[in-house]
Design a protein around this motif. Structure first.
Motif, short mmCIF file in Angstrom:
data_model
loop_
_atom_site.label_atom_id
_atom_site.label_comp_id
_atom_site.label_asym_id
_atom_site.label_seq_id
_atom_site.Cartn_x
_atom_site.Cartn_y
_atom_site.Cartn_z
N ALA A 268 0.84 -1.20 0.00
CA ALA A 268 0.00 0.00 0.00
C ALA A 268 0.87 1.24 0.00
O ALA A 268 1.98 1.24 0.54
CB ALA A 268 -0.94 0.01 1.20
N HIS A 269 0.34 2.30 -0.60
CA HIS A 269 1.05 3.58 -0.63
C HIS A 269 0.85 4.32 0.69
O HIS A 269 -0.02 3.99 1.49
CB HIS A 269 0.54 4.45 -1.78
CG HIS A 269 0.82 3.86 -3.13
ND1 HIS A 269 0.14 4.24 -4.26
CD2 HIS A 269 1.70 2.92 -3.53
CE1 HIS A 269 0.59 3.58 -5.30
NE2 HIS A 269 1.53 2.75 -4.88
N VAL A 270 1.67 5.34 0.91
CA VAL A 270 1.52 6.22 2.07
C VAL A 270 1.34 7.65 1.60
O VAL A 270 1.73 8.01 0.49
CB VAL A 270 2.74 6.12 3.02
CG1 VAL A 270 2.85 4.74 3.63
CG2 VAL A 270 4.03 6.50 2.30
N THR A 271 0.75 8.48 2.46
CA THR A 271 0.55 9.89 2.15
C THR A 271 1.81 10.70 2.45
O THR A 271 2.82 10.16 2.90
CB THR A 271 -0.63 10.44 2.97
OG1 THR A 271 -0.30 10.34 4.37
CG2 THR A 271 -1.90 9.65 2.70
N LYS A 272 1.74 12.01 2.21
CA LYS A 272 2.88 12.87 2.48
C LYS A 272 3.27 12.89 3.94
O LYS A 272 4.43 13.09 4.29
CB LYS A 272 2.57 14.30 2.01
CG LYS A 272 2.42 14.43 0.50
CD LYS A 272 2.11 15.87 0.12
CE LYS A 272 1.96 16.01 -1.40
NZ LYS A 272 1.63 17.40 -1.80
#
Length: 462
Positions: free
Chosen positions: A214-218
């Motif tokens: 999964a991706h992560v936010t800033k």
């Protein structure tokens, strides 16, 4: 007359649905509402008039009890974080910043499992088969039973699973998958939620362990709806600086083990190499007898860990004092600064304070309070600390009292094994310790007592 197509506005942060656009969602996010066509439930779920299942409710006393079947990944640090290995039928979500080593780790795991247990299906929605092959050659992760495909359609992926019946599945990443029945774009809340549900159904019904990237936010948080974390069994997070070799993987959620364990790796050209003794690695660059640096101790899961913490105190030039912390909670730093000002008399109102934990690890718990206070005092007064021989552990209360920390005996024994000759700790911890190792233990009731024992003598009191 044509049927009117209904639309709904969905928050991309929390998944809240609204019939009208909202500037601020109920979760507090601004400009996160995206219009999506409202799909009918019949287009997604095909319901029959009668629901049948081979599984029937049964009394809990008649249910067979036993341990979970686990797959050995042959990576000790990963097994430690997972609780002993991969559980059959489990969903493991792994997140981290781009380039931190997620794809490298899962490719190493998939190669080992393919060689030992059978067919592994690696589904990539971000890279082509050729790109994965190039990484696999560098990692020497080539196996005849490792199947690689670049696909984003969940229904096509399910067809591959039915055809090849793999023993382990990797999805890289969940944000690239889509279901044709939904009109929203891949990565939206609706798509992520439905695709994750679909994959979970496959994993549970076929008893196949699945790794989902999964991706992560800033801000470093997991991207997508919160329901994604609730659906999976385990959530692993990779952190560390890309400019450094150290990588730390931590379990934020684990239904089959503890969430306090961490795994430490070193990034090299041949892949991620596990570190059996993290304390030795984190203390490699210690400089003896410097001000503003000290070794602290803590416990990560069942393993004691020694780290170097640094502090720099400098006169402020902006009109207000700055408090910057890397690896330490800023609120905890402000609390310790307030205690130093009130109980010790250290004037920090017009001083900038910068704190850093060497190695990129984020401290959990309060055992580092005493070491943090001593480094700030050392930097402010310019008094050196014998970093290679002395460490400190202890929690600081608002009254300036040193409160005991859990598992102090394990930390002290680890320090003695690493060659430290002195440890400053709360007096309440000292009463309960039974240490045979050759290390001097100094107990202190208050922060002021610890400062006196560290920097001052009877001839030159504080």
């Amino acid at each position: 007359m044509a049927k009117k197509v209904k639309s709904v506005f969905v928050c991309q942060s929390c998944g809240y649905e609204s019939p009208k656009w909202m500037g601020q969602c109920v979760c507090g996010a601004w400009n996160s509402m995206v219009e999506e066509l409202e799909a009918s439930s019949s287009a997604i779920y095909k319901k029959s008039a009668t629901i049948t299942s081979s599984v029937k409710p049964q009394p809990i006393k008649e249910i067979k009890s036993g341990s979970y079947d686990r797959l050995d990944t042959h990576i000790g640090e990963l097994n430690r974080v997972l609780g002993g290995g991969l559980v059959q039928g489990s969903l493991t979500l792994i997140s981290g910043e781009p380039g931190i080593g997620k794809s490298t780790l899962i490719l190493q795991v998939s190669s080992v499992i393919a060689e030992k247990y059978g067919t592994v299906l690696y589904v990539s929605g971000e890279e082509s088969e050729e790109q994965i092959k190039m990484r696999a050659e560098r990692l020497n992760a080539l196996s005849d039973r490792l199947l690689v495909v670049s696909e984003t359609n969940v229904e096509v992926i399910e067809g591959y699973i039915q055809e090849f019946n793999p023993g382990f599945i990797i999805i890289d990443s969940i944000q690239t998958l889509f279901k044709p029945e939904l009109t929203s774009a891949p990565g939206s809340v609706s798509q992520v939620r439905e695709c994750a549900n679909h994959i979970m159904h496959i994993a549970k019904t076929k008893n196949i362990p699945v790794f989902i990237v999964a991706h992560v936010t800033k801000t470093g948080e997991l991207a997508g709806p919160r329901i994604l974390e609730h659906l999976v069994d385990t959530v692993l997070h990779f952190n560390g600086e890309r400019s450094q070799e150290f990588r730390v993987i931590r379990a934020l959620k684990n239904r089959f083990g503890t969430t306090s364990e961490i795994g430490v790796f070193e990034m090299k050209e041949e892949g991620l190499i596990e570190v059996a003794n993290p304390s030795e690695m984190f203390l490699e660059g210690l400089t003896p007898d410097v001000d503003g640096a000290m070794v602290i101790g803590g416990l990560e899961g069942s393993r004691p860990l020694l780290l170097e913490i640094q502090a720099l105190v400098a006169p402020t030039s902006l009109g207000f004092a700055r408090r910057t912390a890397i690896g330490v909670d800023v609120n905890r730093l402000n609390l310790i600064i307030a205690v130093l000002e009130k109980k010790v008399g250290l004037p920090l109102t017009n001083q900038d304070v910068y704190v850093n934990v060497v190695g990129g690890l984020k401290l959990e718990g309060t055992s580092a309070d005493l070491g943090l206070a001593l480094t700030i005092f050392s930097s402010m007064r310019g008094l050196p600390i014998p970093t290679t021989t002395t460490l400190a552990i202890g929690e600081i209360s608002l009254t300036g009292e040193l409160r005991p920390v859990a598992n102090a005996e394990k930390i002290v024994k680890e320090a003695a094994k690493m060659g430290f000759s002195k440890c400053i700790l709360p007096a309440k911890n000292l009463k309960k310790l039974q240490i045979q190792e050759p290390i001097q233990l100094i107990g202190a009731h208050f922060l002021k007592d610890a400062i006196e024992s560290m920097f001052f003598s009877k001839e030159h009191p504080f």
